[in-house]
Design a protein around this motif. Structure first.
Motif, short mmCIF file in Angstrom:
data_model
loop_
_atom_site.label_atom_id
_atom_site.label_comp_id
_atom_site.label_asym_id
_atom_site.label_seq_id
_atom_site.Cartn_x
_atom_site.Cartn_y
_atom_site.Cartn_z
N LEU A 130 27.68 65.93 35.71
CA LEU A 130 26.84 64.75 35.50
C LEU A 130 25.63 64.80 36.40
N PRO A 131 24.50 64.22 35.97
CA PRO A 131 23.36 64.06 36.87
C PRO A 131 23.75 63.18 38.06
N ARG A 132 23.05 63.34 39.15
CA ARG A 132 23.39 62.61 40.37
C ARG A 132 23.31 61.09 40.17
N ALA A 133 22.31 60.64 39.43
CA ALA A 133 22.18 59.19 39.20
C ALA A 133 23.37 58.64 38.43
N GLU A 134 23.86 59.43 37.46
CA GLU A 134 25.02 59.00 36.68
C GLU A 134 26.28 59.00 37.53
N LYS A 135 26.42 59.98 38.41
CA LYS A 135 27.56 60.00 39.33
C LYS A 135 27.56 58.76 40.20
N GLN A 136 26.38 58.39 40.71
CA GLN A 136 26.29 57.20 41.55
C GLN A 136 26.65 55.95 40.76
N ARG A 137 26.20 55.88 39.49
CA ARG A 137 26.51 54.70 38.66
C ARG A 137 28.02 54.60 38.44
N LEU A 138 28.68 55.73 38.18
CA LEU A 138 30.12 55.71 37.96
C LEU A 138 30.87 55.33 39.23
N GLU A 172 30.60 51.67 39.51
CA GLU A 172 31.43 51.02 38.50
C GLU A 172 32.90 51.05 38.92
N ARG A 173 33.37 52.20 39.44
CA ARG A 173 34.75 52.27 39.91
C ARG A 173 34.98 51.33 41.09
N ARG A 174 33.99 51.23 41.97
CA ARG A 174 34.12 50.32 43.11
C ARG A 174 34.21 48.88 42.63
N ARG A 175 33.38 48.51 41.64
CA ARG A 175 33.41 47.14 41.11
C ARG A 175 34.76 46.85 40.46
N LYS A 183 37.60 48.24 41.15
CA LYS A 183 38.61 48.16 42.19
C LYS A 183 38.60 46.78 42.85
N LEU A 184 37.41 46.26 43.12
CA LEU A 184 37.31 44.93 43.71
C LEU A 184 37.85 43.87 42.76
N GLU A 185 37.58 44.03 41.46
CA GLU A 185 38.09 43.07 40.47
C GLU A 185 39.61 43.10 40.42
N ARG A 186 40.20 44.31 40.48
CA ARG A 186 41.66 44.41 40.47
C ARG A 186 42.27 43.74 41.69
N LYS A 187 41.63 43.93 42.85
CA LYS A 187 42.13 43.28 44.06
C LYS A 187 42.06 41.77 43.93
N ALA A 188 40.94 41.26 43.37
CA ALA A 188 40.80 39.82 43.20
C ALA A 188 41.85 39.29 42.23
N ASN A 189 42.12 40.03 41.15
CA ASN A 189 43.14 39.61 40.19
C ASN A 189 44.53 39.58 40.82
N ARG A 190 44.80 40.57 41.67
CA ARG A 190 46.11 40.60 42.33
C ARG A 190 46.25 39.45 43.31
N ARG A 191 45.17 39.10 44.02
CA ARG A 191 45.24 37.95 44.92
C ARG A 191 45.49 36.67 44.14
N GLU A 192 44.81 36.54 43.00
CA GLU A 192 45.00 35.36 42.16
C GLU A 192 46.42 35.32 41.61
N LEU A 193 46.95 36.50 41.25
CA LEU A 193 48.31 36.57 40.75
C LEU A 193 49.32 36.18 41.82
N ASP A 194 49.10 36.68 43.04
CA ASP A 194 50.00 36.33 44.15
C ASP A 194 49.97 34.83 44.42
N ALA A 195 48.76 34.24 44.37
CA ALA A 195 48.64 32.80 44.60
C ALA A 195 49.38 32.02 43.52
N SER A 196 49.28 32.47 42.27
CA SER A 196 49.98 31.79 41.18
C SER A 196 51.49 31.91 41.35
N SER A 197 51.95 33.07 41.80
CA SER A 197 53.38 33.27 42.01
C SER A 197 53.89 32.37 43.12
N ARG A 198 53.15 32.25 44.22
CA ARG A 198 53.57 31.38 45.30
C ARG A 198 53.61 29.93 44.85
N SER A 199 52.60 29.55 44.03
CA SER A 199 52.58 28.18 43.52
C SER A 199 53.77 27.90 42.62
#
Length: 271
Positions: free
Chosen positions: A205-213, A216-219, A221-237
């Motif tokens: 891949l071109p370097r710019a495309e590698k950076q974009r990917l 995207e993977r970092r974003r 990963k952050l979304e999955r972490k946020a979903n897991r935190r929300e899931l844990d909060a729902s479970s505790r509730s």
């Protein structure tokens, strides 16, 4: 269960089973690992309302629904994009040859690959990178001679590669042959001779495309972490609500005994 259902409405057993089916399908497709599947399944069967069920599958496609195709390499380039990189014209003034004798050469970045590029490496190496290059024609030829040396050729996704070189106690890399070309993409023909050396072809891949990917993977990963935190909060509730319900139930069972006790005292009073 529907997306517009009121979050405070009670979920049925069928609602929980539909969520469990989505989780099982996600596990089979590799979207969830066993640990996360177990956590979400436990939360599913503990959930009492739609609001507690919703975050469990928020980042998963519904069961039986085909998810949009996602390329892990590069989205297909439209023909107009390749047309802008095939510049035409003659090869005058363009870099059309390179020599490395006990040294090296590079052609990379924003450059125009001519219709034929000749290169020679003797006890040295060369690097020809076409990922960000323009092309003088829809078909270009790279003629590489490698004697006790090597030449590395890097092409972007979507380009057709044809290898016709000859190797004696050396060789040409044919691994990128046979990959379907994108509409309008150029063809790169690699030919030449290798003696005690090699000519390698790789697709990156071109370097710019590698950076974009990477972003995207970092974003994601952050979304999955946020979903897991929300899931844990729902479970505790859900666990907290269940505990309160148990306490209320215990209190209700004690009242008849108290009434019976008072009734018993009243009976003794009658004596």
């Amino acid at each position: 269960m529907t997306d517009d259902a009121a979050p405070d409405l009670r979920a049925s057993d069928n609602d929980r089973e539909r969520v469990a089916d989505i989780l099982r399908e996600a596990l089979a497709e590799g979207r969830l690992d066993m640990e996360e599947f177990g956590e979400r399944l436990d939360a599913t069967y503990r959930a009492r309302t739609y609001g507690e069920l919703a975050p469990i599958t928020r980042d998963l496609p519904a069961a039986g629904v085909t998810a949009p195709a996602v390329s892990l390499t590069k989205d297909p380039a439209p023909s107009d994009d390749w047309a802008g990189r095939i510049v035409g014209g003659d090869d005058a003034g363009r870099s059309s040859w390179a020599v490395a004798v006990m040294s090296g050469f590079q052609r990379k970045g924003r450059w125009t690959a001519p219709r034929q590029f000749n290169c020679f490496a003797f006890w040295g190496g060369g690097d020809i990178d076409l990922r960000e290059a323009n092309f003088a024609d829809r078909e270009i030829v790279i003629n590489a001679i490698a004697i006790m040396g090597g030449v590395d050729i890097t092409v972007p996704p979507g380009v057709e590669v044809v290898v016709r070189g000859i190797g004696i106690m050396g060789g040409f890399d044919h691994r990128e042959e046979g990959v379907p070309a994108e509409p309008g993409a150029p063809r790169v023909i690699v030919t030449g001779f290798a003696f005690w050396g090699g000519v390698g072809v790789q697709r990156k891949l071109p370097r710019a495309e590698k950076q974009r990917l990477r972003e995207e993977r970092r974003r994601q990963k952050l979304e999955r972490k946020a979903n897991r935190r929300e899931l844990d909060a729902s479970s505790r509730s859900a666990s907290w609500d269940g505990g309160l319900h148990g306490l209320h139930g215990s209190g209700a069972e004690e009242h008849p005994e108290r009434r019976d006790g008072r009734g018993g005292h009243g009976g003794h009073g009658g004596h």
